[in-house]
Design a protein around this motif. Structure first.
Motif, PDB file in Angstrom:
ATOM      1  N   ALA A 185      -3.780 -12.326  -7.973  1.00  0.00           N
ATOM      2  CA  ALA A 185      -4.902 -11.984  -7.100  1.00  0.00           C
ATOM      3  C   ALA A 185      -5.216 -10.496  -7.086  1.00  0.00           C
ATOM      4  O   ALA A 185      -6.155 -10.065  -6.425  1.00  0.00           O
ATOM      5  N   SER A 186      -4.421  -9.698  -7.795  1.00  0.00           N
ATOM      6  CA  SER A 186      -4.574  -8.228  -7.808  1.00  0.00           C
ATOM      7  C   SER A 186      -4.468  -7.659  -6.396  1.00  0.00           C
ATOM      8  O   SER A 186      -5.286  -6.835  -5.963  1.00  0.00           O
ATOM      9  N   LEU A 187      -3.434  -8.100  -5.689  1.00  0.00           N
ATOM     10  CA  LEU A 187      -3.205  -7.624  -4.328  1.00  0.00           C
ATOM     11  C   LEU A 187      -1.804  -7.046  -4.147  1.00  0.00           C
ATOM     12  O   LEU A 187      -1.302  -6.983  -3.037  1.00  0.00           O
ATOM     13  N   ASP A 188      -1.180  -6.629  -5.259  1.00  0.00           N
ATOM     14  CA  ASP A 188       0.132  -5.991  -5.149  1.00  0.00           C
ATOM     15  C   ASP A 188      -0.011  -4.487  -5.403  1.00  0.00           C
ATOM     16  O   ASP A 188      -1.107  -3.976  -5.654  1.00  0.00           O
ATOM     17  N   ALA A 189       1.110  -3.777  -5.332  1.00  0.00           N
ATOM     18  CA  ALA A 189       1.081  -2.325  -5.464  1.00  0.00           C
ATOM     19  C   ALA A 189       0.509  -1.883  -6.806  1.00  0.00           C
ATOM     20  O   ALA A 189      -0.233  -0.897  -6.889  1.00  0.00           O
ATOM     21  N   ALA A 190       0.857  -2.616  -7.852  1.00  0.00           N
ATOM     22  CA  ALA A 190       0.352  -2.257  -9.177  1.00  0.00           C
ATOM     23  C   ALA A 190      -1.169  -2.332  -9.235  1.00  0.00           C
ATOM     24  O   ALA A 190      -1.836  -1.468  -9.817  1.00  0.00           O
ATOM     25  N   ALA A 191      -1.736  -3.365  -8.631  1.00  0.00           N
ATOM     26  CA  ALA A 191      -3.192  -3.519  -8.638  1.00  0.00           C
ATOM     27  C   ALA A 191      -3.872  -2.434  -7.808  1.00  0.00           C
ATOM     28  O   ALA A 191      -4.960  -1.959  -8.162  1.00  0.00           O
ATOM     29  N   ILE A 192      -3.234  -2.040  -6.706  1.00  0.00           N
ATOM     30  CA  ILE A 192      -3.802  -0.965  -5.881  1.00  0.00           C
ATOM     31  C   ILE A 192      -3.841   0.341  -6.678  1.00  0.00           C
ATOM     32  O   ILE A 192      -4.847   1.063  -6.685  1.00  0.00           O
ATOM     33  N   SER A 194       0.831  -1.209   0.000  1.00  0.00           N
ATOM     34  CA  SER A 194       0.000   0.000   0.000  1.00  0.00           C
ATOM     35  C   SER A 194       0.861   1.253   0.000  1.00  0.00           C
ATOM     36  O   SER A 194       0.569   2.238  -0.704  1.00  0.00           O
ATOM     37  N   LEU A 195       1.945   1.220   0.762  1.00  0.00           N
ATOM     38  CA  LEU A 195       2.859   2.370   0.796  1.00  0.00           C
ATOM     39  C   LEU A 195       3.574   2.539  -0.542  1.00  0.00           C
ATOM     40  O   LEU A 195       3.786   3.667  -1.006  1.00  0.00           O
ATOM     41  N   LYS A 196       3.937   1.434  -1.188  1.00  0.00           N
ATOM     42  CA  LYS A 196       4.553   1.519  -2.516  1.00  0.00           C
ATOM     43  C   LYS A 196       3.582   2.114  -3.528  1.00  0.00           C
ATOM     44  O   LYS A 196       3.949   2.934  -4.370  1.00  0.00           O
ATOM     45  N   ALA A 197       2.327   1.689  -3.421  1.00  0.00           N
ATOM     46  CA  ALA A 197       1.303   2.231  -4.327  1.00  0.00           C
ATOM     47  C   ALA A 197       1.104   3.721  -4.090  1.00  0.00           C
ATOM     48  O   ALA A 197       0.943   4.508  -5.041  1.00  0.00           O
ATOM     49  N   ALA A 198       1.141   4.135  -2.831  1.00  0.00           N
ATOM     50  CA  ALA A 198       0.978   5.562  -2.505  1.00  0.00           C
ATOM     51  C   ALA A 198       2.105   6.393  -3.107  1.00  0.00           C
ATOM     52  O   ALA A 198       1.884   7.516  -3.593  1.00  0.00           O
ATOM     53  N   GLU A 199       3.321   5.846  -3.071  1.00  0.00           N
ATOM     54  CA  GLU A 199       4.467   6.549  -3.674  1.00  0.00           C
ATOM     55  C   GLU A 199       4.244   6.745  -5.168  1.00  0.00           C
ATOM     56  O   GLU A 199       4.495   7.831  -5.716  1.00  0.00           O
ATOM     57  N   ALA A 216       3.622  10.268  -7.156  1.00  0.00           N
ATOM     58  CA  ALA A 216       4.484  10.653  -8.283  1.00  0.00           C
ATOM     59  C   ALA A 216       3.657  11.094  -9.476  1.00  0.00           C
ATOM     60  O   ALA A 216       4.125  11.852 -10.317  1.00  0.00           O
ATOM     61  N   ARG A 217       2.406  10.642  -9.545  1.00  0.00           N
ATOM     62  CA  ARG A 217       1.489  11.038 -10.615  1.00  0.00           C
ATOM     63  C   ARG A 217       0.622  12.216 -10.205  1.00  0.00           C
ATOM     64  O   ARG A 217      -0.345  12.547 -10.870  1.00  0.00           O
ATOM     65  N   GLY A 218       0.929  12.780  -9.050  1.00  0.00           N
ATOM     66  CA  GLY A 218       0.207  13.959  -8.587  1.00  0.00           C
ATOM     67  C   GLY A 218      -1.063  13.666  -7.832  1.00  0.00           C
ATOM     68  O   GLY A 218      -1.918  14.556  -7.693  1.00  0.00           O
ATOM     69  N   ILE A 219      -1.218  12.445  -7.353  1.00  0.00           N
ATOM     70  CA  ILE A 219      -2.439  12.065  -6.633  1.00  0.00           C
ATOM     71  C   ILE A 219      -2.089  11.892  -5.159  1.00  0.00           C
ATOM     72  O   ILE A 219      -1.387  10.954  -4.771  1.00  0.00           O
ATOM     73  N   SER A 220      -2.556  12.804  -4.342  1.00  0.00           N
ATOM     74  CA  SER A 220      -2.259  12.775  -2.913  1.00  0.00           C
ATOM     75  C   SER A 220      -2.944  11.571  -2.261  1.00  0.00           C
ATOM     76  O   SER A 220      -4.153  11.375  -2.420  1.00  0.00           O
ATOM     77  N   THR A 221      -2.168  10.789  -1.520  1.00  0.00           N
ATOM     78  CA  THR A 221      -2.669   9.492  -1.034  1.00  0.00           C
ATOM     79  C   THR A 221      -2.401   9.294   0.455  1.00  0.00           C
ATOM     80  O   THR A 221      -1.287   9.506   0.936  1.00  0.00           O
ATOM     81  N   THR A 222      -3.436   8.860   1.152  1.00  0.00           N
ATOM     82  CA  THR A 222      -3.337   8.468   2.562  1.00  0.00           C
ATOM     83  C   THR A 222      -3.222   6.957   2.652  1.00  0.00           C
ATOM     84  O   THR A 222      -3.870   6.226   1.885  1.00  0.00           O
ATOM     85  N   VAL A 223      -2.396   6.472   3.570  1.00  0.00           N
ATOM     86  CA  VAL A 223      -2.317   5.034   3.862  1.00  0.00           C
ATOM     87  C   VAL A 223      -2.579   4.855   5.345  1.00  0.00           C
ATOM     88  O   VAL A 223      -1.950   5.502   6.190  1.00  0.00           O
ATOM     89  N   ALA A 224      -3.520   3.984   5.667  1.00  0.00           N
ATOM     90  CA  ALA A 224      -3.854   3.693   7.061  1.00  0.00           C
ATOM     91  C   ALA A 224      -3.745   2.194   7.323  1.00  0.00           C
ATOM     92  O   ALA A 224      -4.009   1.374   6.435  1.00  0.00           O
TER      93      ALA A 224
END
Length: 641
Positions: A611-618, A519-524, A528-536
């Motif tokens: 399973a679409s449960l990696d950073a790319a899928a997020i 989730s943190l990798k996906a947020a990064e 980088a694409r300009g989308i502000s992201t929260t991870v909880a």
């Protein structure tokens, strides 16, 4: 260097095996053992159990007409020699690899795998069903169930034997006693007696004796039956199985074909209608010195050097979750003499071997008996002890009725440490921990947590130790942690409270469990694409942190939940809360969970991608929810690596 296996090279199927002369079988055994060792040295897998049944595997396929005669291997850890002899030798070096052979028996893989198994103690029940099915169809083929002495510790095996004896069904059970937990070492006299007792002449004589005794007055008939039973029990030790309606033969040396073949042939050709139990004594790791000397270390192995036995294990970057649990619980028990630990035949697999070294009197291995483990823990909780039941997620399923009735309804403070939560790589679908979130969260009184890293696991172990208000469970994955510092004295968490790990304002990713790093990798990537992201980090699926969920819903456009569990789990609970509290207006909710299918064995990263449960899928889920046309390519290596 090519492995020389001249006799095995003649055999690709049981039909070809049965064409060999009996005097060629000893050489075949040597070749099959060598091939098994060589194959597993390349792939890793379960070694010791398979080496222990090489002679038995050859004997069974030689004497019985498989696959028309049904051969069932309990658990399946020992099935590699069976796979080599049943048209799969050319693929044996794909064991447990993506797209390759399963490490267990699997009906979809081969007609010779009569019944799939990854859990223990199912073979006799399945075999009885097959035997009855054949009888109903008017067929007269054999059904053979091979079950280990460890698997005989589970109640299901005895339930099946009791039923089989009562039905007097034609069923052959091979008790593979590889720990000599029932019988002493066996020799020529035992083999002679087994051959005699399984012979047609003895069986006929026994039937004649029964008929004669039947003519006696009732007291004399009962006395004669007891005398016959006592005599057989004195010779063979099989009284327990005889009481359950089985005709007992053994013990015999499972590594001596000259003993095995005549006994199994007699059992095959016997006209007795009822069930047989053939007691065979074997040695785990037989024929490979490193495995014989350290059976526990060679039960499951990584790739290894055949000459030296040295296993090629990658150096861990961080301690395993299993070890963290074991070490944390041990420290807690140093200061609390009410903490006790329970495992179902998996002390090292659950980390309780660490606990046992310090607290042997408070460690209980109840054998392969998960149902008993849970109710045993409930009894301890009644006496004001703090029991921790450490069981793999997939095995805990077997004790669900006890969790409901004996723990949850009575609101007893039993602690469930759930190892192997989520995907397990090469062990595949049978060992995958997919369902515990859903099957525990639906129970009243239950608290359910999931650790996002090893420090969180330590804190959750401490939380469970201090929670006396009812049952509590915490789940964690297989493998090593992420490398964070572990507190020396972990503080308990506040029940039902999560945490924000990274703050943003457009997309919120709410992770439950070990997908936090992805989730943190996906947020990064999104940032980088300009989308502000929260991870909880949710920490709790039950009770939910409603304040946290409300906050995330009210100040973000997209809310993504992610969990390594089946549908009906954490994401369903969050969605239910959002709908009931009218928090979905203007909010796009995207729950990510395991697909509604059983995924085969593969490398963990491949399983997560499928399973679409990696950073790319997020990232992809976030971009699609935002309506961005060019969603992230799921093969994007920037966030996969």
């Amino acid at each position: 260097m090519k492995l020389e296996t001249p006799v095995l090279d003649l055999v690709n199927s049981p039909e070809e095996l049965r064409k060999l002369d009996e005097n060629q079988l000893h050489a075949l055994v040597d070749d099959l053992r060598a091939e098994t060792i060589h194959a597993v040295s390349h792939t890793g897998g379960h070694l010791g159990a398979g080496l222990g049944v090489v002679e038995l595997t050859v004997a069974l396929h030689y004497l019985f007409d498989t696959p028309q005669d049904r051969l069932i291997w309990d658990v399946g850890h020992q099935c590699y020699p069976h796979k080599i002899l049943t048209e799969r030798r050319d693929r044996i070096r794909t064991l447990r690899q993506g797209g390759g052979l399963s490490g267990f028996t699997k009906r979809a893989e081969s007609k010779y795998d009569a019944f799939g198994a990854g859990h223990s103690s199912t073979s006799i029940s399945a075999g009885l069903g097959m035997a009855v099915g054949k009888s109903l169809d008017g067929e007269h083929g054999n059904v053979i169930a091979v079950i280990g002495d460890g698997s005989m510790s589970a109640g299901m095996a005895y339930e099946a034997m009791n039923n089989a004896g009562a039905m007097n069904s034609r069923l052959i059970v091979i008790l593979n006693d590889n720990d000599m937990s029932i019988a002493p070492p066996v020799g020529a006299m035992s083999a002679y007696l087994s051959k005699l007792l399984s012979s047609k002449s003895y069986l006929s004589l026994r039937e004649v004796a029964k008929k004669i005794a039947h003519k006696f007055p009732d007291p004399m008939e009962k006395a004669a039956a007891r005398a016959e039973e006592f005599a057989r029990g004195m010779m063979t030790g099989g009284t327990l199985f005889e009481e359950m309606g089985f005709y007992y033969v053994g013990p015999i040396d499972g590594h001596n074909l000259d003993h095995l073949l005549p006994v199994l042939r007699n059992v095959r050709d016997g006209e007795e209608r009822g069930p047989f139990l053939v007691h065979v004594v074997t040695q785990k790791g037989k024929g490979y010195a490193p495995a014989e000397e350290a059976a526990d270390k060679y039960h499951g192995v990584s790739k290894f050097d055949v000459v030296t036995g040295t296993q090629h294990k990658a150096k861990a970057n961080a301690p395993s979750y299993t070890a963290i649990f074991g070490e944390t619980l041990t420290k807690l028990a140093d200061e609390d003499d009410k903490i006790v630990a329970i495992t179902a035949a998996m002390p090292s697999g659950t980390g309780l071997n660490i606990f046992e070294k310090r607290h042997p009197d408070r460690t209980f291995d109840v054998a392969i008996a998960e149902q008993h483990a849970v109710t045993f823990a409930a009894g301890l909780a009644c006496e004001s002890y703090r029991p921790f039941v450490a069981i793999y997620s997939t095995f805990l399923q077997r004790a669900y009725d006890q969790i409901v009735h004996d723990v949850a309804i009575q609101n007893l403070p039993v602690r469930f440490a759930i190892d192997r939560a989520g995907f397990v790589g090469a062990d595949g679908a049978t060992h995958c921990g997919a369902f515990d979130i859903a099957y525990l969260c639906c129970l009243p009184n239950m608290v359910v947590m999931a650790a996002s890293d090893e420090a969180e696991l330590a804190r959750m172990t401490a939380t469970a130790a201090h929670h006396d208000q009812g049952p509590i469970a915490f789940r964690y994955p297989r493998g090593e942690g992420v490398g964070v510092d572990i507190p020396e004295k972990p503080e308990p968490l506040e029940i039902g409270k999560g945490r924000i790990v990274r703050d943003g304002n457009t997309v919120a990713i709410l992770s439950f469990g070990a997908r936090l790093q992805e989730s943190l990798k996906a947020a990064e990537e999104l940032s980088a694409r300009g989308i502000s992201t929260t991870v909880a980090d949710a920490r709790f699926a039950k009770p939910l942190d409603e304040d946290l969920i409300r906050e995330l819903a009210e100040r973000h456009d997209v809310l993504i939940t992610i969990e390594e569990g089946s549908i009906g789990g954490f994401g369903a609970l969050v969605t239910d809360f959002l709908v009931k509290n009218d928090l979905t207006q203007g909010l796009k909710v995207r729950p990510l969970y395991m697909p509604d299918m059983f995924l085969d064995h593969d490398k963990p990263d491949v399983q997560y991608a499928k399973a679409s449960l990696d950073a790319a899928a997020i990232c992809d889920a976030a971009l699609q929810a935002l309506g961005i046309e060019q969603a992230l390519d799921t093969k994007d290596k920037r966030i996969r690596n």
